[in-house]
Design a protein around this motif. Structure first.
Motif, mmCIF file in Angstrom:
data_model
loop_
_atom_site.group_PDB
_atom_site.id
_atom_site.type_symbol
_atom_site.label_atom_id
_atom_site.label_comp_id
_atom_site.label_asym_id
_atom_site.label_seq_id
_atom_site.Cartn_x
_atom_site.Cartn_y
_atom_site.Cartn_z
ATOM 1 N N ILE A 132 0.656 -1.260 0.373
ATOM 2 C CA ILE A 132 -0.545 0.026 0.087
ATOM 3 C C ILE A 132 1.022 1.716 -0.207
ATOM 4 C CG2 ILE A 132 -1.995 -1.299 0.999
ATOM 5 C CD1 ILE A 132 -0.842 0.296 3.679
ATOM 6 N N THR A 133 0.052 2.290 -0.410
ATOM 7 C CA THR A 133 0.935 3.817 -1.107
ATOM 8 C C THR A 133 1.083 4.731 1.342
ATOM 9 O OG1 THR A 133 0.811 3.924 -3.010
ATOM 10 C CG2 THR A 133 0.941 6.144 -1.227
ATOM 11 N N VAL A 134 1.778 5.027 1.672
ATOM 12 C CA VAL A 134 1.834 5.566 2.880
ATOM 13 C C VAL A 134 2.374 7.120 2.713
ATOM 14 C CG1 VAL A 134 1.399 3.173 4.652
ATOM 15 C CG2 VAL A 134 3.625 4.709 3.481
ATOM 16 N N TYR A 135 2.184 8.044 3.565
ATOM 17 C CA TYR A 135 2.871 8.462 4.094
ATOM 18 C C TYR A 135 2.807 9.931 5.130
ATOM 19 C CZ TYR A 135 -2.043 11.086 1.912
ATOM 20 O OH TYR A 135 -3.036 11.463 2.169
ATOM 21 N N TRP A 136 3.401 10.579 5.107
ATOM 22 C CA TRP A 136 3.486 11.398 6.844
ATOM 23 C C TRP A 136 2.911 13.023 6.668
ATOM 24 C CZ3 TRP A 136 4.589 10.172 11.616
ATOM 25 C CH2 TRP A 136 5.030 8.827 11.336
ATOM 26 N N MET A 137 1.861 13.485 7.209
ATOM 27 C CA MET A 137 1.717 14.818 7.801
ATOM 28 C C MET A 137 1.673 15.629 8.553
ATOM 29 S SD MET A 137 -2.078 13.974 5.887
ATOM 30 C CE MET A 137 -2.570 15.523 5.553
ATOM 31 N N GLU A 144 6.537 16.943 2.701
ATOM 32 C CA GLU A 144 7.857 16.129 1.093
ATOM 33 C C GLU A 144 8.692 15.185 1.141
ATOM 34 O OE1 GLU A 144 9.632 19.077 -2.408
ATOM 35 O OE2 GLU A 144 9.419 19.437 -0.208
ATOM 36 N N ASN A 145 8.332 14.313 0.091
ATOM 37 C CA ASN A 145 9.011 13.284 -0.118
ATOM 38 C C ASN A 145 8.941 12.263 0.865
ATOM 39 O OD1 ASN A 145 10.657 14.658 -2.009
ATOM 40 N ND2 ASN A 145 12.155 15.491 -1.314
ATOM 41 N N SER A 146 7.751 12.327 1.388
ATOM 42 C CA SER A 146 7.484 11.515 2.846
ATOM 43 C C SER A 146 6.713 10.077 2.540
ATOM 44 C CB SER A 146 6.053 11.753 3.360
ATOM 45 O OG SER A 146 5.404 12.692 3.385
ATOM 46 N N ARG A 147 6.480 10.306 0.734
ATOM 47 C CA ARG A 147 5.581 9.240 0.096
ATOM 48 C C ARG A 147 5.977 8.169 -0.410
ATOM 49 N NH1 ARG A 147 -0.094 9.204 -1.764
ATOM 50 N NH2 ARG A 147 -0.025 11.102 -1.011
ATOM 51 N N LEU A 148 5.578 6.658 0.117
ATOM 52 C CA LEU A 148 6.241 5.385 0.140
ATOM 53 C C LEU A 148 5.163 4.323 0.001
ATOM 54 C CD1 LEU A 148 7.481 4.342 2.498
ATOM 55 C CD2 LEU A 148 8.458 5.960 2.560
ATOM 56 N N THR A 149 5.423 2.964 -0.568
ATOM 57 C CA THR A 149 5.026 1.861 -0.690
ATOM 58 C C THR A 149 5.602 0.666 0.703
ATOM 59 O OG1 THR A 149 4.628 2.275 -3.054
ATOM 60 C CG2 THR A 149 4.674 -0.020 -2.274
ATOM 61 N N LEU A 159 5.227 1.717 9.312
ATOM 62 C CA LEU A 159 5.990 2.583 8.824
ATOM 63 C C LEU A 159 6.538 3.282 10.444
ATOM 64 C CD1 LEU A 159 6.392 4.727 6.561
ATOM 65 C CD2 LEU A 159 4.365 6.104 7.450
ATOM 66 N N LYS A 160 7.726 4.011 9.909
ATOM 67 C CA LYS A 160 8.719 4.481 11.105
ATOM 68 C C LYS A 160 9.313 5.476 9.781
ATOM 69 C CE LYS A 160 10.822 2.032 13.670
ATOM 70 N NZ LYS A 160 11.981 0.987 14.050
ATOM 71 N N CYS A 176 0.617 9.619 10.413
ATOM 72 C CA CYS A 176 0.766 8.953 9.125
ATOM 73 C C CYS A 176 -0.773 7.710 9.139
ATOM 74 C CB CYS A 176 1.566 7.955 10.166
ATOM 75 S SG CYS A 176 0.958 7.001 11.388
ATOM 76 N N VAL A 177 -0.181 8.654 6.884
ATOM 77 C CA VAL A 177 -1.550 7.693 6.706
ATOM 78 C C VAL A 177 -1.292 6.624 5.813
ATOM 79 C CG1 VAL A 177 -3.488 9.153 4.800
ATOM 80 C CG2 VAL A 177 -1.891 10.602 6.433
ATOM 81 N N PHE A 178 -1.813 5.649 5.773
ATOM 82 C CA PHE A 178 -2.443 4.372 4.854
ATOM 83 C C PHE A 178 -3.111 4.228 3.980
ATOM 84 C CE2 PHE A 178 -0.637 3.482 8.957
ATOM 85 C CZ PHE A 178 0.595 2.833 8.853
ATOM 86 N N GLU A 179 -3.027 4.720 3.251
ATOM 87 C CA GLU A 179 -4.232 4.346 1.839
ATOM 88 C C GLU A 179 -4.957 5.523 2.107
ATOM 89 O OE1 GLU A 179 -3.937 2.585 -1.470
ATOM 90 O OE2 GLU A 179 -1.846 2.021 -0.984
ATOM 91 N N ASN A 180 -4.838 6.391 2.078
ATOM 92 C CA ASN A 180 -6.048 7.335 2.416
ATOM 93 C C ASN A 180 -7.000 6.787 3.429
ATOM 94 O OD1 ASN A 180 -4.597 9.333 1.451
ATOM 95 N ND2 ASN A 180 -5.199 9.425 -0.530
#
Length: 358
Positions: A132-137, A144-149, A159-160, A176-180
């Motif tokens: 899945i795609t995850v990212y930080w807010m 920026e540049n926090s989105r990864l698989t 996710l760490k 930390c957001v998992f797949e919206n």
């Protein structure tokens, strides 16, 4: 200061030494026993040994050199300032949360600058996608540049990330957001003041007031306390040394602001601030300054209403009495007219009887 003076003296002596050499004060001659003078160049080569006779300038030159060496020794042994102490390493704090639903909040109290290692673990939904795609807010803005698989490893997604929390601007909500679909909110803040007064403090013109703020006993004690007064959109810090009417009394978990000789201009919003190394936590206190006539206003208003009501009642009674008087006069007139007619009939009857008798 001492070292700077030594450096200045050394510079002066070095300049003097250079000047002496340029002027040839260091020249000397070697004299033989017969009295013949030999140039110093030959003496340096060891030719025609004799007696070395130093001029007064050469003696002065040697004294300058020795003094210069002593000064330089002092400079090497004494530092020009205090040696800065090495900075203490910033501690690393780890916080891990396992999310089983759609969202979860985790509050983290921060007192000092830290390196914060946040770890999010999500058990996933029914689909159980392999990745899945995850990212930080940060405060609802994607970093920026926090989105990864992230791959699915032994059921949960993990996710760490490490964040540097060095100043107040770094505080806030990290998510930390998992797949919206799901997210974990880490709320970073300095300890909050729990004792918040909702109603305003009321005092009178010319009197004094004491405003109090208190931190809960279970929370860390602040390093100090500050007080502020809101002026338009700004918050101006209160300094008792500049304004004798103000006095601040600080304790470990409590602070008091005393204001003497109150005026109506002192009304407004005040803030007490608990100072920590990372940030200052503020709590509002509202003050309302009134005159001694202010509490009497409701009573005066009621009194005025009573007076008006009594006046209306009296006017109504007076008007009614006038109407009653007019009605009574009309009744008396009718009764008088009726009696007169009756009397006339009686008189007519009596006259007829009299005529018959005759």
């Amino acid at each position: 200061m001492f070292c700077s003076r030594i450096v200045l003296q050394c510079d002066i002596m070095a300049a003097s030494l250079a000047q002496l050499i340029e002027e040839g004060w260091g020249d000397y001659t070697m004299q033989q026993e017969e009295g013949e003078k030999i140039p110093c160049e030959k003496a340096a080569l060891g030719e025609d040994r004799g007696i070395i006779i130093m001029s007064p300038s050469w003696t002065q030159l040697l004294f300058q050199i020795l003094l210069l060496l002593v000064c330089c020794r002092h400079i090497n042994t004494k530092t020009s300032g205090a040696t800065p102490s090495p900075l203490a390493p910033v501690p690393t704090v780890a916080r891990s949360v396992v999310l089983k639903g759609e969202s979860q909040n985790e509050t983290i109290e921060v007192l000092n600058p830290i390196k914060l290692e946040l770890e999010c673990t999500w058990t996933g939904d029914q689909d159980k996608l392999p990745n899945i795609t995850v990212y930080w807010m940060k405060d609802e803005n994607e970093i920026e540049n926090s989105r990864l698989t992230v791959q699915l490893e032994n059921e949960p997604y993990n996710l760490k990330r490490e964040f540097s929390i060095e100043k107040e601007e770094n505080l806030g909500t990290y998510s930390c957001v998992f797949e919206n679909v799901s997210k974990i909110n880490f709320i970073l803040a300095a300890p909050q003041i729990g004792d918040v007064r909702e109603k305003p403090i009321v005092s009178y013109v010319g009197d004094y007031v004491v405003m109090t703020c208190k931190m809960e006993e279970s929370k860390p004690k602040p390093s100090s306390w500050n007080w502020y007064k809101k002026n338009g959109t700004d918050e101006e810090q209160i300094f008792p040394a500049e304004e004798p009417r103000y006095k601040i009394k600080n304790e470990d978990e409590k602070t008091k602001l005393v204001v003497h000789n109150l005026t109506e201009a002192d009304s407004g919003l005040y803030y007490c601030g608990a100072v920590y190394a990372i940030a200052t936590t503020k709590s509002p206190v509202k003050l309302k300054v009134i005159t001694y006539w202010e509490p009497l206003k409701p009573f005066l208003a009621i009194l005025a209403e009573v007076i008006v009501l009594v006046a209306i009642i009296l006017l109504c009674e007076k008007s009614q009495s006038k109407k009653d008087g007019a009605t009574g006069n009309e009744t008396n007139a009718d009764q008088t007219y009726t009696l007169t007619e009756g009397e006339n009939k009686d008189q007519e009857g009596n006259s007829s009887v009299r005529q018959r008798k005759v």
